[in-house]
Motif scaffolding. Structure first.
Motif, PDB file in Angstrom:
ATOM      1  N   THR A 512     -14.469 -11.849  -6.310  1.00  0.00           N
ATOM      2  CA  THR A 512     -14.848 -13.009  -5.539  1.00  0.00           C
ATOM      3  C   THR A 512     -15.271 -14.147  -6.458  1.00  0.00           C
ATOM      4  O   THR A 512     -15.796 -13.914  -7.548  1.00  0.00           O
ATOM      5  N   ILE A 513     -15.016 -15.373  -6.020  1.00  0.00           N
ATOM      6  CA  ILE A 513     -15.423 -16.549  -6.785  1.00  0.00           C
ATOM      7  C   ILE A 513     -16.667 -17.181  -6.184  1.00  0.00           C
ATOM      8  O   ILE A 513     -17.087 -18.259  -6.632  1.00  0.00           O
ATOM      9  N   LEU A 514     -17.260 -16.518  -5.176  1.00  0.00           N
ATOM     10  CA  LEU A 514     -18.459 -17.030  -4.530  1.00  0.00           C
ATOM     11  C   LEU A 514     -19.689 -16.301  -5.066  1.00  0.00           C
ATOM     12  O   LEU A 514     -19.592 -15.242  -5.690  1.00  0.00           O
ATOM     13  N   GLN A 515     -20.848 -16.871  -4.789  1.00  0.00           N
ATOM     14  CA  GLN A 515     -22.092 -16.286  -5.274  1.00  0.00           C
ATOM     15  C   GLN A 515     -22.452 -15.038  -4.470  1.00  0.00           C
ATOM     16  O   GLN A 515     -21.898 -14.782  -3.400  1.00  0.00           O
ATOM     17  N   LYS A 516     -23.391 -14.288  -5.014  1.00  0.00           N
ATOM     18  CA  LYS A 516     -23.846 -13.076  -4.352  1.00  0.00           C
ATOM     19  C   LYS A 516     -24.494 -13.433  -3.014  1.00  0.00           C
ATOM     20  O   LYS A 516     -25.335 -14.316  -2.928  1.00  0.00           O
ATOM     21  N   ILE A 521     -17.458 -14.762   3.059  1.00  0.00           N
ATOM     22  CA  ILE A 521     -16.600 -15.929   3.291  1.00  0.00           C
ATOM     23  C   ILE A 521     -15.269 -15.765   2.576  1.00  0.00           C
ATOM     24  O   ILE A 521     -14.246 -16.313   3.016  1.00  0.00           O
ATOM     25  N   ASP A 522     -15.253 -15.037   1.475  1.00  0.00           N
ATOM     26  CA  ASP A 522     -14.032 -14.839   0.684  1.00  0.00           C
ATOM     27  C   ASP A 522     -13.193 -13.743   1.350  1.00  0.00           C
ATOM     28  O   ASP A 522     -13.342 -12.553   1.057  1.00  0.00           O
ATOM     29  N   ILE A 523     -12.311 -14.126   2.259  1.00  0.00           N
ATOM     30  CA  ILE A 523     -11.527 -13.140   3.001  1.00  0.00           C
ATOM     31  C   ILE A 523     -10.487 -12.470   2.105  1.00  0.00           C
ATOM     32  O   ILE A 523     -10.040 -11.360   2.392  1.00  0.00           O
ATOM     33  N   GLY A 524     -10.082 -13.138   1.020  1.00  0.00           N
ATOM     34  CA  GLY A 524      -9.157 -12.491   0.094  1.00  0.00           C
ATOM     35  C   GLY A 524      -9.803 -11.312  -0.611  1.00  0.00           C
ATOM     36  O   GLY A 524      -9.188 -10.242  -0.764  1.00  0.00           O
ATOM     37  N   TYR A 525     -11.057 -11.479  -1.036  1.00  0.00           N
ATOM     38  CA  TYR A 525     -11.778 -10.387  -1.683  1.00  0.00           C
ATOM     39  C   TYR A 525     -12.047  -9.257  -0.697  1.00  0.00           C
ATOM     40  O   TYR A 525     -11.971  -8.074  -1.060  1.00  0.00           O
ATOM     41  N   LYS A 526     -12.329  -9.579   0.566  1.00  0.00           N
ATOM     42  CA  LYS A 526     -12.508  -8.536   1.579  1.00  0.00           C
ATOM     43  C   LYS A 526     -11.212  -7.762   1.807  1.00  0.00           C
ATOM     44  O   LYS A 526     -11.236  -6.552   2.050  1.00  0.00           O
ATOM     45  N   THR A 527     -10.085  -8.452   1.711  1.00  0.00           N
ATOM     46  CA  THR A 527      -8.799  -7.760   1.825  1.00  0.00           C
ATOM     47  C   THR A 527      -8.612  -6.769   0.689  1.00  0.00           C
ATOM     48  O   THR A 527      -8.132  -5.647   0.892  1.00  0.00           O
TER      49      THR A 527
END
Length: 666
Positions: A512-516, A521-527
């Motif tokens: 993920t490129i978002l903070q902890k 919000i990062d649906i790509g990382y959830k995928t």
């Protein structure tokens, strides 16, 4: 009448196309449907339906599965080339340039879905013929259908190789798909020859992969877990330590292989289209600069606009050079991302197999089953889109960095302003150095004057205990005003780092490129997380080995693989030892009744070191401690469950030692 040059005709976009690829795609749905029905007639359904009572179908006409997205490890590269054959169509879908019908803007999303389904059904026979249980029918139908696509694609390329833009556009874009089609022709021919050899009894067909619970590499992985690590395994080369370490007992599933192949093929087509687009744009900019020079030369007030036109022309030349150089760096970065994602997949899967989830956010340690199943369907398509958009963004960012370097260093040197550039660079370096030095000085002063001394020499750092409090508060007050200015620079630096890393890692779906705390919000990382959880639960070698032993243990069967028939020997009768069983019952009894330790008999020369006087006292103390420990754990069972990773205490070690060293005469 002279015959016009074919190349000039092709470059002008007036060449005659004998085949309309879009129209052929629409009509290819008819043979595709016929092939699906034929292959379905060879598939047997698991459950009997009502229609079987009315018609003598004998549970025929089952679903023809194109490929296994989860647990398939065979024909990985074949499926990769099959997806590579449709890479050009996927790029048309990606650019929203292919729709089956003319539509208004409000219906674009629905028609794009329809276009995607049409492409999927049109190329369905490629995958269905590879995975069908009937090798004869699959190889023959697949060869004929692939040959049709290969012939039509070749005619499309040969009749108009330059396309509308010239310079062999159709050849450069479509040759990867044509190469994949030729590979599929050879693969179907190989399938037909193998089916003939099996029919003649010259070759063993083997057990299909879908009927095997445990595969060879999975069993080898479990066997390796039982090996004692040797010193030779710890000696790794520089390539293994820094770049990549090969694991012979790990195989990437077909989904990861064909996703990587398709991503690289689509990336190639995307780069070709981008180069042509920007060459066209640079030609227009160059023509605009030339036109402006002519206008300024013919104007009476030419001195006013001459410098502006010169700067515009120089900017165009610099941008073209920087864009050309950054293209190679962006390509290398994107290819590295595709390969690195495979490495991260293997690393994450091994960690999950070992029960380690610390690399995942805590909220995703128990991921939803519905989200995981949906993630499998989304992953491949999203991975391709992420890499393509990531390449474009990285290319733009690298071009901006190149422009900054050119205008800061190169242009002043060319214009004989090197001294001014060095002065400005020196002032900037001095300011940055002063800021860094002041930050280091603050930390050094805090460590020397405002912290109490070490408690003992063995401790590395000083304790977090303030010393010289009045001087400390005075120090904070004096540096408060400067830290406000320093905080402004630190905030801008933080923003720059976040922007730089975010744009640089936008193609990395595995992190993920978002903070902890904002990972949701990062649906790509959830995928990505859902995908690896599905593979973890369905392809865990230890779990599959355990299930297979349970399934075949009572029948005395051996695990079967095509290469080795019995790498796990499962006995019908469990191994047992009377001595071990008695000692286990003794251990269990003493754990439940610690006071019985006092009633046991011991030899005088026992290995546990018990003698008449000291041994009785030690047994008394041991029984008391063990009783207290068991009572404490019964009152607080949660603490015992949470202490799985701690080392045993001396009391526990001593207790076990007394229990596992009994007298032979008990």
């Amino acid at each position: 009448m002279s015959v016009p040059d074919p190349r000039s005709i092709a470059q002008n976009g007036t060449c005659t196309r004998y085949v309309d690829m879009d129209l052929f795609l629409h009509y290819s749905l008819i043979p595709s449907l016929v092939i699906m029905v034929v292959l379905s007639s060879f598939e047997r359904r698991v459950n009997r339906m009502r229609i079987d009572d009315k018609l003598p179908l004998n549970r025929r006409f089952g679903i023809v599965m194109p490929l296994d997205f989860i647990g398939s490890f065979n024909n990985r590269w074949t499926f990769g080339f099959a997806f590579g054959a449709i890479a050009n169509k996927i790029m048309y879908l990606f650019s929203e340039g292919f729709t089956p019908l003319e539509s208004p803007s409000w219906a674009k999303a629905a028609l794009l879905l329809l276009a995607g389904l049409e492409v999927g059904f049109s190329y369905y026979p490629f995958f269905a013929c590879l995975s069908t249980s009937s090798r004869f029918a699959g190889s023959i139908l697949g060869f004929l259908y692939t040959a049709c696509w290969c012939i039509v694609t070749t005619i499309h390329i040969v009749t108009c190789p330059h396309g509308q833009d010239g310079q062999f556009q159709e050849v450069i874009i479509n040759w990867p798909s044509l190469l994949c089609l030729v590979f599929l022709l050879g693969r179907f021919l190989h399938m037909f020859i193998k089916a003939v050899r099996v029919y003649l009894g010259l070759e063993d067909e083997g057990t299909p992969e879908e009927q095997q619970v445990l595969l060879q590499h999975q069993a080898d992985h479990v066997k390796r877990l039982m090996w004692k690590p040797s010193a030779l395994q710890n000696e790794k080369s520089w390539f293994q330590r820094k770049i990549y370490e090969w694991d012979p007992y790990f195989k990437f599933p077909s989904r990861m292989v064909f996703t990587s192949v398709l991503t690289l093929t689509c990336l190639y087509i995307f780069i070709v289209l981008e180069i042509r687009l920007y060459n066209y744009a640079f030609q227009k900019f160059t023509a605009l600069g030339t036109r402006l020079e002519e206008v300024v030369a013919s104007s009476n007030d030419s001195a006013t606009f001459e410098d502006a036109v010169a700067h515009l022309i120089r900017f165009t030349v610099i941008l073209q050079d920087v864009w050309f150089f950054s293209t190679f760096t962006a390509i290398i970065s994107s290819i590295t991302y595709v390969l690195h994602i495979l490495v991260c997949y293997r690393k994450h899967m091994k960690r999950l197999w070992s029960g380690i989830k610390t690399f995942l956010p805590e909220r995703y340690h128990n991921f939803g089953s519905d989200q995981s199943v949906a993630a499998i369907a989304r992953y491949s398509g999203w991975q391709i889109a992420y890499v393509l958009w990531g390449y474009q963004i990285i290319h733009v960012i690298q071009s901006l960095i190149g422009l900054a370097i050119m205008y800061i260093f190169v242009v002043p040197i060319k214009e004989n302003r090197a001294v001014e550039m060095l002065k400005g660079l020196g002032i900037a370096c001095l300011s940055i150095t002063l800021v860094v030095v002041l930050v280091i000085i603050q930390s050094a002063i805090a460590s020397v004057f405002f912290l109490q001394p070490k408690i003992s020499p063995e401790v590395k750092g000083k304790p977090l205990a303030l010393n010289n409090r009045k001087a400390f508060h005075t120090f904070n007050y004096l540096f408060f005003f400067y830290n406000v200015i320093l905080g402004l620079s630190a905030c801008l630096f933080r923003l720059f780092c976040s922007f730089f890393l975010g744009t640089w890692l936008v193609a990395r779906i595995d992190r993920t490129i978002l903070q902890k705390g904002y990972e949701g919000i990062d649906i790509g990382y959830k995928t990505w997380i859902g995908m690896i959880f599905v593979d973890h639960y369905h392809t865990n070698p230890t779990l599959l080995t355990f299930c297979y032993i349970l399934l075949n243990g009572r029948n005395g069967k051996n695990v079967y693989t095509p290469s080795q028939n019995n790498f796990f020997q499962v006995s019908a009768e469990p191994r047992s030892s009377c001595r071990a069983r008695i000692r286990w019952f003794l251990l269990y009894t003493l754990l439940k009744n610690p006071k019985l330790i006092m009633l046991r008999k011991y030899k005088e020369d026992s290995d546990c070191g018990h003698n008449s006087t000291a041994g009785q006292q030690r047994r008394l103390v041991q029984a008391s401690l063990l009783t207290a420990e068991i009572k404490h754990r019964q009152e607080r069972p949660g603490e015992a469950c949470n202490a799985t990773d701690t080392e045993p205490t001396p009391t526990e070690t001593c207790s076990v030692a007394w229990l596992i060293c009994p007298d032979e005469d008990v």
